[in-house]
Design an enzyme around this catalytic site. Structure first.
Site, PDB file in Angstrom:
ATOM      1  CE  LYS A  54     -10.951   1.886   4.213  1.00  0.00           C
ATOM      2  NZ  LYS A  54     -10.446   1.729   2.885  1.00  0.00           N
ATOM      3  CD  GLN A  98     -10.734   3.716   0.107  1.00  0.00           C
ATOM      4  OE1 GLN A  98     -10.276   3.227   0.968  1.00  0.00           O
ATOM      5  NE2 GLN A  98     -11.865   2.821  -0.424  1.00  0.00           N
ATOM      6  CG  ASP A 121      -5.547  -2.379   1.965  1.00  0.00           C
ATOM      7  OD1 ASP A 121      -6.702  -2.594   2.552  1.00  0.00           O
ATOM      8  OD2 ASP A 121      -5.449  -1.354   1.328  1.00  0.00           O
TER       9      ASP A 121
HETATM   10  N1  GUN Z   1     -11.613   0.175  -2.028  1.00  0.00           N
HETATM   11  C1  GUN Z   1     -12.422  -0.619  -1.790  1.00  0.00           C
HETATM   12  N2  GUN Z   1     -12.322  -1.508  -0.762  1.00  0.00           N
HETATM   13  C2  GUN Z   1     -11.044  -1.466  -0.420  1.00  0.00           C
HETATM   14  C3  GUN Z   1      -9.946  -1.944   0.507  1.00  0.00           C
HETATM   15  O1  GUN Z   1     -10.361  -2.963   1.301  1.00  0.00           O
HETATM   16  N3  GUN Z   1      -8.857  -1.403   0.396  1.00  0.00           N
HETATM   17  C4  GUN Z   1      -8.454  -0.326  -0.405  1.00  0.00           C
HETATM   18  N4  GUN Z   1      -7.077   0.151  -0.082  1.00  0.00           N
HETATM   19  N5  GUN Z   1      -9.070   0.304  -1.187  1.00  0.00           N
HETATM   20  C5  GUN Z   1     -10.664  -0.094  -1.088  1.00  0.00           C
END
Ligand code: GUN
Length: 302
Positions: A54, A98, A121
């Site tokens: 990311k 996350q 998200d």
């Molecule tokens: N953990 C795995 N995929 C995601 C996601 O798309 N967003 C977040 N915040 N955590 C994750």
């Protein structure tokens, strides 16, 4: 092989280029760039690799990126205070916590603490509600479903009037993508069915699908005979079924399998996503798109 491959790896490049161009234009005109903070709690290896990707992607498209790593034993109260800090930080347009979080922290409470207007998200109940209403109410569609819709649209697959069957009813993929595909408007306007573990005859529903979206987390769940000839098959499954040594790096890597028997399905489907390289690359791409959108809302240019 008769199916056309729907490659997230290629479509990602198109979208990231579009975002990079738009970020440069906004910077030139308004003197600001989108700001994204990624909050990582603890050292879960999978989370570290997602977050690293990311950060790299955010840098690539010209965002301001803040990486905030916290110890695994941060208290819930301190984490909530941290979110509040970023909620009030004008240079931050997107906040991503996350997941998963350590067991002593209430995940729901944390996600609900994020300002819905910075919830890139799309997990906050306000954004889930906005998605349900549809149209101009939608601010941040959740990233994986948004990526799926982009794959379908950019592959030139007709969605209006299409029979869409979604396998799986999770809050992060099944329910939102079903909801998005039934909305009135471009890239949707489909007739949608969701099948799940309580469905009596999953095969009979899948066989009707012009667009089959599978997010069940069960390797090879969808059998080739369930696929309508010419259908568009989107496989969201990422199942680790073993390990192998990478030819490129010499390091051990996971062997990934989707929810669809790819080798057989590609002979029947009209379009199909591979695993890996299909839906996977789209999630982070759409996170970037949502963060850019967040700044555009703030600037009043959307
Ligand atoms: N953990 C795995 N995929 C995601 C996601 O798309 N967003 C977040 N915040 N955590 C994750």
């Amino acid at each position: 092989m008769s199916a056309k491959l729907v490659l997230g790896t290629e479509i990602r490049e198109q979208i990231l280029e579009e975002i990079t161009k738009e970020v440069a234009e906004i910077k030139e005109k308004h003197g600001v760039v989108p700001g994204l903070v990624t909050i990582l709690v603890g050292e879960n290896p999978a989370s570290i690799s997602y977050v690293t990707l990311k950060i790299q992607t955010a840098h690539r498209v010209g965002f301001k990126e803040v990486q905030d790593s916290q110890s695994v034993d941060i208290s819930e109260k301190d984490l909530l205070a941290l979110i509040d800090k970023y909620n009030n930080d004008d240079s931050i347009n997107g906040i991503l916590v996350q997941l998963p979080l350590p067991k002593h922290i209430n995940e729901k409470k944390v996600l609900n603490a994020i300002d819905p207007d910075k919830d890139v998200d799309g997990f906050h109940p306000v954004n889930v509600g906005r998605l349900m209403i549809g149209g101009s109410e939608v601010k941040f569609p959740p990233c994986t479903p948004a990526g799926i819709q982009e794959l379908i649209v950019r592959s030139g697959v007709e969605t209006k009037g299409a029979e869409v069957v979604v396998v799986g009813r999770s809050n992060i993929v099944g329910k939102p993508i079903a909801n998005m595909m039934l909305q009135k408007g471009p890239g949707a306007n489909s007739t949608v069915t969701i099948v799940h573990t309580g469905t009596k005859d999953m095969a009979s529903h899948c066989k009707r699908a012009d667009i089959l979206i599978v997010a069940a987390g069960v390797p090879d769940l969808v059998k080739p005979e369930w696929i309508k000839p010419g259908a568009c098959v989107i496989d969201v499954g990422v199942n680790r079924v073993g390990e192998k040594v990478s030819e490129k790096t010499g390091k051990k890597i996971a062997i990934l399998k989707g929810d669809v028997n790819f080798d057989a399905a590609k002979e029947i489907a009209g379009y199909i996503t591979p695993v890996p390289g299909g839906v996977g690359p789209m999630t982070i791409t759409m996170l970037m798109k949502n963060t850019l959108k967040s700044l555009k809302y703030k600037l009043g240019i959307i």
